[in-house]
Design a protein around this motif. Structure first.
Motif, PDB file in Angstrom:
ATOM      1  N   ALA A   1       0.838  -1.198   0.000  1.00 29.98           N
ATOM      2  CA  ALA A   1       0.000   0.000   0.000  1.00 29.98           C
ATOM      3  C   ALA A   1       0.875   1.250   0.000  1.00 29.98           C
ATOM      4  O   ALA A   1       0.590   2.220  -0.720  1.00 29.98           O
ATOM      5  N   PHE A   2       1.947   1.230   0.791  1.00 24.47           N
ATOM      6  CA  PHE A   2       2.845   2.379   0.830  1.00 24.47           C
ATOM      7  C   PHE A   2       3.514   2.584  -0.529  1.00 24.47           C
ATOM      8  O   PHE A   2       3.528   3.694  -1.076  1.00 24.47           O
TER       9      PHE A   2
ATOM     10  N   ARG B   1       1.129   3.796  -3.274  1.00 28.17           N
ATOM     11  CA  ARG B   1       0.780   5.218  -3.149  1.00 28.17           C
ATOM     12  C   ARG B   1       1.954   6.089  -3.600  1.00 28.17           C
ATOM     13  O   ARG B   1       1.770   7.117  -4.262  1.00 28.17           O
ATOM     14  N   TRP B   2       3.160   5.660  -3.249  1.00 35.48           N
ATOM     15  CA  TRP B   2       4.345   6.415  -3.670  1.00 35.48           C
ATOM     16  C   TRP B   2       4.475   6.393  -5.192  1.00 35.48           C
ATOM     17  O   TRP B   2       4.712   7.417  -5.828  1.00 35.48           O
TER      18      TRP B   2
ATOM     19  N   LEU C   1      -3.850   1.383   7.548  1.00 39.47           N
ATOM     20  CA  LEU C   1      -3.886   1.802   6.148  1.00 39.47           C
ATOM     21  C   LEU C   1      -3.977   3.324   6.037  1.00 39.47           C
ATOM     22  O   LEU C   1      -3.339   3.935   5.170  1.00 39.47           O
ATOM     23  N   SER C   2      -4.746   3.938   6.918  1.00 38.46           N
ATOM     24  CA  SER C   2      -4.834   5.387   6.930  1.00 38.46           C
ATOM     25  C   SER C   2      -3.491   6.014   7.296  1.00 38.46           C
ATOM     26  O   SER C   2      -3.061   7.015   6.699  1.00 38.46           O
TER      27      SER C   2
ATOM     28  N   ASP D   1      -1.087   5.835   4.299  1.00 37.43           N
ATOM     29  CA  ASP D   1      -1.370   6.886   3.314  1.00 37.43           C
ATOM     30  C   ASP D   1      -0.861   8.247   3.800  1.00 37.43           C
ATOM     31  O   ASP D   1      -0.257   9.005   3.024  1.00 37.43           O
TER      32      ASP D   1
ATOM     33  N   ASP E   1       2.132  10.406   1.998  1.00 39.22           N
ATOM     34  CA  ASP E   1       1.841  11.762   1.524  1.00 39.22           C
ATOM     35  C   ASP E   1       2.775  12.784   2.173  1.00 39.22           C
ATOM     36  O   ASP E   1       3.246  13.713   1.509  1.00 39.22           O
TER      37      ASP E   1
END
Length: 222
Positions: free
Chosen positions: A31-32, A35-36, A209-210, A213, A217
């Motif tokens: 997930a990390f 997103r990256w 998960l939040s 993110d 960011d």
């Protein structure tokens, strides 16, 4: 451009939320990185699945080879260190480490410990100067590097200040190793309550998960 070293170490090959009996730590690490990559698609990502390709554990012949100056090593010693050389190069090339790591019996998985033993090397990632108050010299403090440890735990209460914090020898040990080498900007995101399951696990997954993110960011704009 930022170079990422993405490491997974869970014995479970799949990812929770996508595959039956999938890994929670793999879910967080991917997930990390996803997103990256969505924000920085040109950044280089090197992926190493330590469970699928386990590093060789340190054996007797490895030790004298590592402590012999490079220009004096025999061909056999160079061969013994070849895998370690590759792992060290990957680590030194990266500005950002993304490490998926479940807690197994209060510590890190064996393949991740083997990786640690291969990359903690004198004259490669740290040095020793007996003339200093602290004789250990980190060699990875030469430029800014950051790490995020994405971990999962069967129980709960293992975070700093928690009732079982003293039994957390997984992400705490890895944080110490990275700091010893010069990587001191380290964040941890954890999923707990896997053994309990149900609402407690679901809430922990959502929080993690939040947090992933938010951290991605924040670092993307840093």
């Amino acid at each position: 451009m930022t170079r990422l070293l993405h490491i997974d170490s869970s014995a479970r090959p799949g990812r929770a939320g996508e595959h039956p009996h999938g890994s929670h730590s793999r879910r967080l690490s991917h997930a990390f990185v996803n997103r990256w990559r969505a924000a920085r698609p040109k950044d280089e990502v090197v992926y190493r699945d330590l469970a699928a390709s386990e590093p060789t554990v340190v054996r007797h012949e490895w030790i004298p080879a590592a402590f012999t100056p490079e220009d004096r090593r025999t061909p056999a010693q160079h061969a013994v260190l070849r895998e370690s050389d590759t792992l060290v190069r990957e680590l030194k090339a990266a500005e950002l480490l993304v490490i998926g790591m479940p807690m197994y019996n209060f510590g890190m998985p064996a393949p991740l410990k083997a990786w640690v033993d291969n990359i903690v090397r004198i004259a490669a990632t740290f040095d020793f100067d007996p003339g200093r108050d602290n004789p250990y010299v980190p060699l990875l403090a030469d430029r800014p590097r950051r790490a995020v440890l994405l971990t999962s735990r069967g129980g709960n209460g293992f975070d700093a200040g928690g009732p079982l914090a003293a039994m957390n020898h997984a992400d705490t040990a890895l944080r110490d190793v990275l700091g010893f080498l010069g990587i001191t900007q380290v964040q941890t995101v954890a999923i707990e309550h896997e053994e309990a399951g149900g609402p407690a696990l679901a809430a922990s997954v959502a929080r993690a998960l939040s947090a992933v993110d938010a951290l991605a960011d924040a670092w993307l704009t840093a």
